[in-house]
Design an enzyme around this catalytic site. Structure first.
Site, PDB file in Angstrom:
ATOM      1  N   ASP A  21     -11.031  -8.081   1.460  1.00  0.00           N
ATOM      2  CA  ASP A  21     -10.209  -7.192   1.849  1.00  0.00           C
ATOM      3  C   ASP A  21     -10.957  -5.473   1.728  1.00  0.00           C
ATOM      4  O   ASP A  21     -11.348  -5.135   0.844  1.00  0.00           O
ATOM      5  CB  ASP A  21      -9.030  -6.785   0.643  1.00  0.00           C
ATOM      6  CG  ASP A  21      -8.141  -6.352   1.434  1.00  0.00           C
ATOM      7  OD1 ASP A  21      -7.417  -6.048   2.790  1.00  0.00           O
ATOM      8  OD2 ASP A  21      -7.400  -5.928   0.264  1.00  0.00           O
ATOM      9  N   HIS A  22     -10.164  -4.923   2.824  1.00  0.00           N
ATOM     10  CA  HIS A  22     -11.009  -3.193   2.606  1.00  0.00           C
ATOM     11  C   HIS A  22     -12.121  -3.284   3.028  1.00  0.00           C
ATOM     12  O   HIS A  22     -13.015  -2.307   1.637  1.00  0.00           O
ATOM     13  CB  HIS A  22     -10.294  -2.611   1.248  1.00  0.00           C
ATOM     14  CG  HIS A  22      -8.148  -2.207   1.774  1.00  0.00           C
ATOM     15  ND1 HIS A  22      -8.363  -1.169   2.576  1.00  0.00           N
ATOM     16  CD2 HIS A  22      -7.626  -2.186   0.912  1.00  0.00           C
ATOM     17  CE1 HIS A  22      -7.026  -1.539   3.147  1.00  0.00           C
ATOM     18  NE2 HIS A  22      -6.522  -1.770   2.615  1.00  0.00           N
TER      19      HIS A  22
ATOM     20  N   HIS B 222      -0.774   2.271  -1.606  1.00  0.00           N
ATOM     21  CA  HIS B 222      -1.428   1.431  -2.041  1.00  0.00           C
ATOM     22  C   HIS B 222      -0.898   1.494  -3.819  1.00  0.00           C
ATOM     23  O   HIS B 222      -0.421   3.016  -4.035  1.00  0.00           O
ATOM     24  CB  HIS B 222      -2.659   1.358  -2.108  1.00  0.00           C
ATOM     25  CG  HIS B 222      -3.352   0.790  -0.691  1.00  0.00           C
ATOM     26  ND1 HIS B 222      -3.736   2.033   0.407  1.00  0.00           N
ATOM     27  CD2 HIS B 222      -3.512  -0.350  -0.311  1.00  0.00           C
ATOM     28  CE1 HIS B 222      -3.726   1.112   1.386  1.00  0.00           C
ATOM     29  NE2 HIS B 222      -3.536  -0.488   0.847  1.00  0.00           N
TER      30      HIS B 222
ATOM     31  N   HIS C 115       0.727  -3.306   3.425  1.00  0.00           N
ATOM     32  CA  HIS C 115      -0.640  -3.256   2.215  1.00  0.00           C
ATOM     33  C   HIS C 115       0.518  -2.251   1.677  1.00  0.00           C
ATOM     34  O   HIS C 115       1.172  -1.881   2.068  1.00  0.00           O
ATOM     35  CB  HIS C 115      -1.911  -2.347   2.523  1.00  0.00           C
ATOM     36  CG  HIS C 115      -2.605  -3.125   3.361  1.00  0.00           C
ATOM     37  ND1 HIS C 115      -4.444  -3.446   3.617  1.00  0.00           N
ATOM     38  CD2 HIS C 115      -3.078  -4.343   4.567  1.00  0.00           C
ATOM     39  CE1 HIS C 115      -4.789  -3.738   4.240  1.00  0.00           C
ATOM     40  NE2 HIS C 115      -3.657  -4.843   4.549  1.00  0.00           N
ATOM     41  N   GLY C 116       0.244  -2.488   0.490  1.00  0.00           N
ATOM     42  CA  GLY C 116       0.579  -2.210  -0.872  1.00  0.00           C
ATOM     43  C   GLY C 116       2.108  -2.273  -0.948  1.00  0.00           C
ATOM     44  O   GLY C 116       3.077  -1.934  -0.922  1.00  0.00           O
TER      45      GLY C 116
ATOM     46  N   ASN D 219       0.298  -8.059   1.297  1.00  0.00           N
ATOM     47  CA  ASN D 219      -0.333  -7.697   0.699  1.00  0.00           C
ATOM     48  C   ASN D 219       0.492  -7.817  -1.144  1.00  0.00           C
ATOM     49  O   ASN D 219       0.776  -6.512  -0.874  1.00  0.00           O
ATOM     50  CB  ASN D 219      -1.584  -6.751   0.762  1.00  0.00           C
ATOM     51  CG  ASN D 219      -2.986  -7.218   2.059  1.00  0.00           C
ATOM     52  OD1 ASN D 219      -2.369  -8.681   2.536  1.00  0.00           O
ATOM     53  ND2 ASN D 219      -3.804  -7.319   2.042  1.00  0.00           N
ATOM     54  N   VAL D 220      -0.736  -8.250  -2.492  1.00  0.00           N
ATOM     55  CA  VAL D 220       0.169  -8.021  -3.044  1.00  0.00           C
ATOM     56  C   VAL D 220      -1.274  -8.253  -4.234  1.00  0.00           C
ATOM     57  O   VAL D 220      -2.192  -9.158  -4.265  1.00  0.00           O
ATOM     58  CB  VAL D 220       0.902  -8.958  -3.535  1.00  0.00           C
ATOM     59  CG1 VAL D 220       1.488  -8.406  -5.233  1.00  0.00           C
ATOM     60  CG2 VAL D 220       1.922  -9.139  -2.871  1.00  0.00           C
TER      61      VAL D 220
ATOM     62  N   THR E 270      -1.742  -4.390  -6.998  1.00  0.00           N
ATOM     63  CA  THR E 270      -1.066  -4.108  -8.298  1.00  0.00           C
ATOM     64  C   THR E 270       0.270  -4.580  -9.057  1.00  0.00           C
ATOM     65  O   THR E 270      -0.294  -4.825 -10.276  1.00  0.00           O
ATOM     66  CB  THR E 270      -0.756  -2.462  -7.523  1.00  0.00           C
ATOM     67  OG1 THR E 270      -1.764  -2.053  -6.862  1.00  0.00           O
ATOM     68  CG2 THR E 270      -0.276  -1.855  -9.263  1.00  0.00           C
TER      69      THR E 270
END
Length: 278
Positions: free
Chosen positions: A83-84, A181, A209-210, A231-232, A234
Site C-alpha cells: 500500500d502507498h 488518513h 482510504h482513511g 482500508n483500515v 489507525t
C-alpha cells in the site's frame, strides 16, 4: 488455507453488496490478529503493508515473509497487498515478495507526471501478474496533502478520474471524498453524492482510504453508493495501544508478551467487529 489474490476478493466484492476490507499490517502481531479476526467473522480480507511500514522494518523481506506465513496458515482466505508504495522499483517487487497487488502512489507529482509514472508502473506490473491500485485527489492526513480533506479542489473529479483510469490502466482507484488518513475519531463526513457520481464515471472498483475516521453508518452508505474496498489502519492501532496501556498500568513486569498479546487480541476483536458490521 492458500493465499488468494486481491483481484479475486475485489472483483467478488464489486459483484456483491458487501465490501472487501483491507487492514494495515504494522507488526507480525497485526497480521496474526487480522487473520484471527477474519476467521472469527468467517470473512476473507486483505492484509496490506505500507511503504512506511516497510521503512520501519528497514526493508520489505522480513515483514512480508512473516505476513505471507500468517496468511498461508490462516483459516480464512487472505490476500496480500502493498500500500502507498512511492518507489516504482519496490512496487514492481510486489509479486516477488508474496503480494498479488500494489497501490502505486504518485499523488505528490503534478497530474501529467502522475499519469505518466502510474501508467508505466501499471504496464510493467500487469506483465508480472499484479493488480494495481492508484489514487487521484488528495486524501487528508498525508504530509503532501492539503491540511483539510474538505479544502477546495482536493476531492476527486469524476471526469478527471475517468480520464485518469483510461490513461493509466489501473485496476482500482482510491478517491478523495471527504476522507482523511490517520483520524482517531469517527467524525469524517463523506460526500455520498460524489461517491455515486464517481461510481458512474469510473469503470474500475473504488477504494476508500482513511476509513478509520468514518462511522459505521457512514461506511454503509459509502458502500451502497459505490465503494468496494475499505482500508483500515489507525482503528487497529487505537485498539492495540489502548490494550497495551491498560496492561502496563496494572503491572510492573517487563515481559512484553502479556501486553503485546492483549494488543493483538484487541486488534482481532476490532477486525471481527468491522467485518461483521457491513
Amino acid at each position: 488455507m492458500s493465499v488468494v489474490s486481491t483481484a479475486d476478493l475485489v472483483v467478488t466484492a464489486a459483484d456483491s453488496t458487501k465490501p472487501v476490507f483491507a487492514f494495515n499490517v504494522v507488526t507480525l502481531e497485526h497480521a496474526e490478529a487480522i487473520a484471527a479476526g477474519a476467521a472469527a467473522a468467517g470473512t476473507p480480507c486483505i492484509l496490506q503493508i505500507s511503504h512506511n511500514t516497510i521503512r520501519f522494518h528497514r526493508g520489505p523481506a522480513a515483514i512480508l515473509a512473516g505476513t505471507v506465513a500468517v496468511a498461508r496458515a490462516a483459516d480464512t482466505p487472505l490476500a496480500i497487498h502493498l500500500d502507498h508504495i512511492t518507489d516504482a522499483d519496490l512496487a514492481l517487487r510486489a509479486a516477488e515478495l508474496g503480494a498479488s497487488s500494489v497501490m502505486f502512489d504518485a499523488g505528490a507529482l503534478p497530474y501529467a507526471d502522475n499519469v505518466a509514472a502510474t501508467a508505466d508502473v501499471t504496464r510493467r506490473a500487469h506483465e508480472l501478474g499484479l493488480y494495481v491500485e492508484a489514487e487521484l485527489g488528495y486524501v487528508g492526513g498525508k504530509p503532501d496533502a492539503p491540511a483539510s480533506a474538505h479544502a477546495a479542489g482536493v476531492r476527486t473529479d469524476p471526469a478527471e478520474a475517468s480520464a485518469y483510469v483510461a490513461a493509466t490502466g489501473v485496476d482500482a482507484l482510491a478517491v478523495a471524498v471527504g476522507n482523511s488518513h490517520a483520524m482517531t475519531e469517527k467524525t469524517a463526513a463523506l460526500d455520498q453524492g460524489l461517491i455515486g457520481r464517481l461510481r458512474s464515471a469510473v469503470p474500475v472498483p473504488l477504494v476508500l482510504h482513511g476509513s478509520s475516521g468514518v462511522a459505521d453508518e457512514e461506511l454503509r452508505a459509502a458502500v451502497a453508493a459505490g465503494m468496494t474496498k475499505i482500508n483500515v489502519g489507525t482503528a487497529l492501532n487505537i485498539a492495540f495501544t489502548g490494550a497495551v496501556r491498560e496492561v502496563l498500568a496494572s503491572t510492573d513486569k517487563v515481559d512484553p508478551r502479556p501486553y503485546v498479546g492483549a494488543g493483538r487480541d484487541a486488534i482481532a476483536a476490532e477486525v471481527q467487529r468491522l467485518l461483521s458490521s457491513l
